[in-house]
Design an enzyme around this catalytic site. Structure first.
Site, PDB file in Angstrom:
ATOM      1  CE  LYS A   1      -4.240   2.269   2.681  1.00 27.22           C
ATOM      2  NZ  LYS A   1      -4.872   2.396   3.116  1.00 27.22           N
TER       3      LYS A   1
ATOM      4  CG  HIS B   1       3.579   7.077  -4.201  1.00 26.50           C
ATOM      5  ND1 HIS B   1       2.455   6.615  -3.788  1.00 26.50           N
ATOM      6  CD2 HIS B   1       4.442   7.070  -3.522  1.00 26.50           C
ATOM      7  CE1 HIS B   1       2.428   6.327  -2.407  1.00 26.50           C
ATOM      8  NE2 HIS B   1       3.554   7.120  -2.457  1.00 26.50           N
TER       9      HIS B   1
END
Length: 108
Positions: free
Chosen positions: A11, A15
């Protein structure tokens, strides 16, 4: 190293990393889980940028994307990705089947 598991969930991890590092992590995940026939899953919870070409006019979504882009530029080597960029990462890591579920919501 990732210990053997039925699934791996990440989670808001990928990125933070550049493409090469993401591919390495995804390959490690693939090594850690059993075969697809046995229910192999890598679950990734992360942002997917809207393609501006698709007419994304949701101010809240665009504002969130810009905020995260600025944050990532300052803190880490990562970036936000659109669906095409995610697909490229999955392919390079050896995943030939994936499903994307898009949900706009708050990150807690």
């Amino acid at each position: 190293a990732i210990p053997p598991a039925d699934d791996v969930t990440m989670k808001l991890i990928l990125h933070d990393w550049n493409d090469e590092e993401c591919v390495q992590m995804l390959r490690k995940c693939k090594e850690a889980i059993p075969s697809k026939e046995n229910g192999r899953k890598v679950i990734i919870i992360d942002m997917v940028l809207n393609d501006q070409q698709k007419g994304a006019d949701d101010h809240e979504a665009i504002e969130s994307q810009l905020f995260f882009d600025m944050l990532l530029m300052v803190l880490v080597t990562g970036k936000q990705r659109n669906e095409r960029e995610w697909a490229k990462l999955f392919s390079e890591a050896g995943f030939n089947d994936y499903k994307t579920t898009l949900v706009l919501g708050r990150i807690h």
